[in-house]
Structures are given as C-alpha cells and as structure tokens.
Design an enzyme around this catalytic site. Structure first.
Site, PDB file in Angstrom:
ATOM      1  N   ARG A  43     -46.517 -19.985 -22.012  1.00  0.00           N
ATOM      2  CA  ARG A  43     -45.200 -20.406 -22.458  1.00  0.00           C
ATOM      3  C   ARG A  43     -44.839 -19.597 -23.698  1.00  0.00           C
ATOM      4  NH1 ARG A  43     -42.703 -22.503 -18.195  1.00  0.00           N
ATOM      5  NH2 ARG A  43     -43.814 -24.260 -17.269  1.00  0.00           N
ATOM      6  N   ALA A  86     -44.032 -28.274 -12.401  1.00  0.00           N
ATOM      7  CA  ALA A  86     -42.742 -28.689 -12.959  1.00  0.00           C
ATOM      8  C   ALA A  86     -41.715 -27.598 -12.732  1.00  0.00           C
ATOM      9  CB  ALA A  86     -42.881 -28.984 -14.456  1.00  0.00           C
ATOM     10  N   GLU A 134     -41.149 -27.513  -6.232  1.00  0.00           N
ATOM     11  CA  GLU A 134     -42.001 -26.988  -7.300  1.00  0.00           C
ATOM     12  C   GLU A 134     -43.480 -27.174  -6.977  1.00  0.00           C
ATOM     13  OE1 GLU A 134     -41.020 -25.184  -9.728  1.00  0.00           O
ATOM     14  OE2 GLU A 134     -38.867 -25.454  -9.397  1.00  0.00           O
ATOM     15  N   GLU A 189     -45.701 -23.866  -6.866  1.00  0.00           N
ATOM     16  CA  GLU A 189     -46.661 -23.649  -7.948  1.00  0.00           C
ATOM     17  C   GLU A 189     -48.086 -24.022  -7.577  1.00  0.00           C
ATOM     18  OE1 GLU A 189     -43.769 -24.045 -11.851  1.00  0.00           O
ATOM     19  OE2 GLU A 189     -45.369 -25.499 -11.567  1.00  0.00           O
ATOM     20  N   GLU A 215     -45.578 -17.350 -13.600  1.00  0.00           N
ATOM     21  CA  GLU A 215     -46.210 -18.131 -12.529  1.00  0.00           C
ATOM     22  C   GLU A 215     -47.290 -17.340 -11.790  1.00  0.00           C
ATOM     23  OE1 GLU A 215     -43.189 -19.543  -9.939  1.00  0.00           O
ATOM     24  OE2 GLU A 215     -42.476 -21.089 -11.338  1.00  0.00           O
TER      25      GLU A 215
END
Length: 219
Positions: free
Chosen positions: A78, A90, A107, A111, A159
């Site tokens: 992040r 998320a 999601e 993910e 990701e």
C-alpha cells in the site's frame, strides 16, 4: 453531577443517525481517477465552516473463513503508507448499480481465486469520517471452492505480488491486539468475526441487508 455521569444514565439507544447540515457551496478541488478532493461550505446553524474531504465511491471487504476456522489474509503493498499490509480481500464499489455482495464476490475471485456459497453481512463502518466519506461493508464468506484455472483473473500492479496466508482466527485477533495488523478492514473484520462467533453467529445479517450509508453512484 458531571455531563459524563448524566450521559451515562441516558436511555436513548446508541445509534448513528442521518443528520445532514445545509451545504451552501460545493467545489471539486482535485478530480482523481477513482475519488475526488472536494470542499463544502456548511451551515452548522451557529456558524458557517469550510470542510475539505475525499469523495469516495465506497468499498467492500471479505472475511473468508475455511472449515478449520482460519481466516484468509493477503499481503499487499500500500503505497500511501509505504508498507506491505495483511488484509482481507477487498475492493472498490466503482461499478454503477452493482450490489455490494456481487462486488465482494468479484474481488474474492480476482484476488484469492475463490468462490463462496455462503455470504452474510458481518459489519459496516466508515473508514475515516473526519476526512473521507468512504463507507465500507465487511462480508463473511464461507463454504469455499476454487475458481477454475481457465477462469482466473490475471493480477497486475500491486495485486500481482499478493501473498495469501490462512491464519487461525484467534491468532489473527491476537495479531490485531498486539498492533501487528493495521489494515482497517482486517482490524474491524477479524474482531467482528471473533465477537460474532462467540455469540453463535447470531449477529450476522443477510448479505443484502440495508446499507443506507453507502454513497450512491449518482450522488
């Protein structure tokens, strides 16, 4: 008697309520790809103030539990905090008119390469109500199966380097309380799951439970 003591005796329920103040002016300061920085001129009855905040479409997160009472956490970089955080699957609610649970299922598939047959609403919250209108719903997803190899999403950017890990739910809660986990959906979702489990999951709401806090796409 102090105000605190008086408040302690109140019989009114502790419930957040919708109570908008009149907006006298609205200005977009910075228009972003996903969210904007805006300024409102707000009449508080006793004074007029200017408040800047991030106008956000909202988001969903998924506390995923397997048959061994383990929660799925994903390690992802992040950039604003310059850290790799462990967090539940998320994503943004940036598809107009899409049900929140559908977005959460997308999601989860993208993910984590997983499909869940059981969905419930676990907890709702505002991420940063002092400077951001992002509303976030955390779902509980169970009864899992893998996405077929041929249908799996090709992950890119941050990701691409996602690392999944199954963590016993109680260990995840301990990590939250030690200060080892900082992603808000991980903190809120893990502790909410522990609390709900302690009550036999009686607090769970339907996946399509009313969510008036969610900002509508046309707003």
């Amino acid at each position: 008697m102090s105000d605190g003591a008086q408040g302690a005796g109140s019989t009114e329920p502790v419930v957040d309520v919708l109570a908008p103040r009149e907006v006298l002016g609205h200005e977009v300061l910075v228009q972003g790809r996903i969210f904007d920085l805006v300024r409102d001129e707000v009449d508080l009855d006793h004074s007029v103030v200017h408040r800047e905040y991030v106008d956000h479409p909202g988001a969903v997160a998924v506390v995923v539990l397997d048959d061994h009472d383990r929660v799925l956490l994903l390690r992802q970089y992040r950039h604003p905090v310059r850290r790799e955080l462990w967090e539940p699957p998320a994503g943004l609610l940036d598809v107009a008119g899409e049900a929140a649970q559908i977005g959460a299922a997308r999601e989860l598939a993208e993910e984590a390469d997983l499909v869940a047959a059981s969905w419930h609403t676990l907890v709702d919250y505002y991420t940063t109500p002092g400077g951001n209108n992002e509303a976030l719903r955390v779902f509980l997803a169970r009864d899992l199966s893998p996405v077929p190899e041929a249908d799996r999403h090709v992950r890119e950017d941050e990701e691409r380097d996602i690392e999944p890990r199954w963590v016993p739910l109680d260990e995840a809660a301990d990590a939250v309380l030690r200060g080892d986990l900082h992603n808000p959906s991980a903190v809120v979702g893990v502790l909410a799951a522990v609390a709900s489990r302690a009550g036999g999951w009686a607090s769970l709401r339907p996946a399509d439970a009313p969510w008036p806090e969610r900002r509508q796409a046309q707003d």
